[in-house]
Design a protein around this motif. Structure first.
Motif, PDB file in Angstrom:
ATOM      1  N   ALA A  96       0.823  -1.215   0.000  1.00  0.00           N
ATOM      2  CA  ALA A  96       0.000   0.000   0.000  1.00  0.00           C
ATOM      3  C   ALA A  96       0.855   1.262   0.000  1.00  0.00           C
ATOM      4  O   ALA A  96       0.388   2.330  -0.429  1.00  0.00           O
ATOM      5  N   LYS A  99       3.039   1.543  -4.010  1.00  0.00           N
ATOM      6  CA  LYS A  99       2.091   1.148  -5.068  1.00  0.00           C
ATOM      7  C   LYS A  99       2.751   1.061  -6.439  1.00  0.00           C
ATOM      8  O   LYS A  99       2.465   0.167  -7.234  1.00  0.00           O
ATOM      9  N   ARG A 100       3.640   1.996  -6.724  1.00  0.00           N
ATOM     10  CA  ARG A 100       4.284   2.014  -8.045  1.00  0.00           C
ATOM     11  C   ARG A 100       5.134   0.768  -8.258  1.00  0.00           C
ATOM     12  O   ARG A 100       5.337   0.335  -9.397  1.00  0.00           O
ATOM     13  N   ALA A 102       4.559  -2.246  -6.481  1.00  0.00           N
ATOM     14  CA  ALA A 102       3.900  -3.432  -5.952  1.00  0.00           C
ATOM     15  C   ALA A 102       3.628  -4.435  -7.077  1.00  0.00           C
ATOM     16  O   ALA A 102       3.207  -4.055  -8.175  1.00  0.00           O
ATOM     17  N   CYS A 209       6.023  -5.320  -2.248  1.00  0.00           N
ATOM     18  CA  CYS A 209       6.932  -4.375  -2.890  1.00  0.00           C
ATOM     19  C   CYS A 209       7.996  -5.190  -3.630  1.00  0.00           C
ATOM     20  O   CYS A 209       8.661  -6.034  -3.031  1.00  0.00           O
TER      21      CYS A 209
END
Length: 375
Positions: A96, A99-100, A102, A209
């Motif tokens: 969370a 995000k870029r 994940a 991640c």
């Protein structure tokens, strides 16, 4: 031995990028039987006990010969295993916040004997029991693979009924095979061989991640992030004696990546060059003199990374109360003037410590009110 330690770090680059390494140990035991004394009658029919036969000499212990390559590989195993063990909860618990970066992950890594350079193949075969087949060498803590029971040492046979390749290109070919599966599915059917028994697992994919964690081949106390990778030097690993301290370092570099700082500061290519150099067999240590061409981070950029890192650390279940003392201690021991030191790239210690203390209080307040840990 230092030369061998330098050599093994290149292995981190060659096998896979978020690697977790397992270690197999063999023991050799030797035993001998001692014959009992014997008796025999003499010619006069009277019974006479004869002297016991002399005991055979015990065989000399068989020495366990460990090659320099085996010793070096074992050291790499220990260092990389620690890195990945500490990084695991940070990666799994923070999609969370990154995000870029994940991605859906299977949650384990696997290698063959070809994952290592030629001179280390015998050591990998002996210590890690690797051969032509892909063998699980590490499982990401908290991942789907971990939850369903995939273990280190499992031999990969198939995924979704598709047999997995073997041999020199097995890793690359398997990655290509899995890419569309992990993109379009929530689970994959994994068949493994364990103790000569086939076992089937329905592995839920894990959103995490997707930062690659690298080991840097230098005793300089530093860490780097280029937007996609995190590198912690051998020197920083030695300095961060507890896993909690290492989590602070890893989370901070992950935070720089999550916030896209290397790209925003147009330093991604320069830092990537430093990372590429430090994971080589014989890195050019002259390249990292001073700040290695990397512009020191501004206080606002660094403080933003500190705040994000604390939230990532707390979400991973790590105690955040020691963060301020760790960074202050590091700055005092390796001040700005230290060649190749961490503080030279992150000089705003006073400003950073204030931000850390404020974020720590904020996180504790959110925890007390059971609010989401979002900056």
């Amino acid at each position: 031995m230092e030369k061998k330690m330098l050599e093994v770090v290149e292995l981190t680059r060659q096998h896979c990028r978020s690697t977790l390494i397992a270690l197999g140990v063999a023991a050799l035991l030797a035993a001998c039987a001692t014959p009992a004394p014997t008796t025999a009658p003499d010619s006069s029919s009277s019974t006479v006990t004869k002297a016991a036969a002399p005991l055979p000499a015990a065989p000399a212990p068989v020495p366990v010969v460990t090659s320099a390559e085996e010793t070096a590989l074992r050291q790499l195993v220990d260092l990389q295993d620690r890195l990945d063990r500490v990084a695991g909860p940070l990666l799994v618990n923070n999609p969370a916040l990154c995000k870029r970066n994940a991605r859906r992950l299977l949650g384990f890594t696997a290698k063959t004997k070809y994952s290592y350079s030629t001179e280390f193949t015998p050591a990998a075969q002996k210590l890690l029991q690797l051969d032509e087949r892909l063998r699980v060498t590490g499982v990401l803590p908290g991942s789907g693979a971990d939850k369903v029971g995939v273990l280190r040492g499992d031999i990969l046979l198939s995924v979704n009924e598709k047999s997995l390749p073997q041999g020199p290109n097995a890793e690359r070919q398997t990655a290509a095979l899995l890419a569309p599966m992990v993109t379009s599915r929530g689970n994959v059917k994994l068949t493994v061989l364990r103790n000569n028994r086939q076992m089937v697992f329905d592995v839920p994919l894990t959103m995490a991640c997707a930062f690659r964690v690298e080991l840097g081949n230098t005793d300089a106390v530093n860490a780097y992030s280029d937007g996609y990778r995190v590198l912690v030097t051998r020197g920083m690993l030695a300095y961060a004696k507890s896993d909690q301290d290492l989590a602070y370092v890893l989370a901070r570099e992950m935070a720089h990546n999550a916030l896209n700082h290397p790209v925003r500061l147009r330093s991604s290519a320069t830092i990537a060059g430093v990372i590429d150099n430090l994971i080589r067999v014989n890195p050019d240590l002259g390249m990292i003199n001073g700040t290695a061409g990397i512009k020191p981070y501004s206080q606002s950029i660094d403080a933003a990374a500190d705040v994000m890192a604390l939230f990532m650390t707390a979400r991973a279940g790590v105690d955040i109360d020691g963060a301020s003392a760790f960074w202050e201690r590091l700055a005092n021991q390796y001040p700005i003037a230290t060649t190749n030191g961490y503080t030279a790239l992150h000089p705003a210690t006073t400003y950073r410590l204030a931000a850390i203390d404020k974020a720590t209080a904020d996180i504790h307040a959110k925890q007390a009110m059971q609010k989401p840990l979002i900056p």
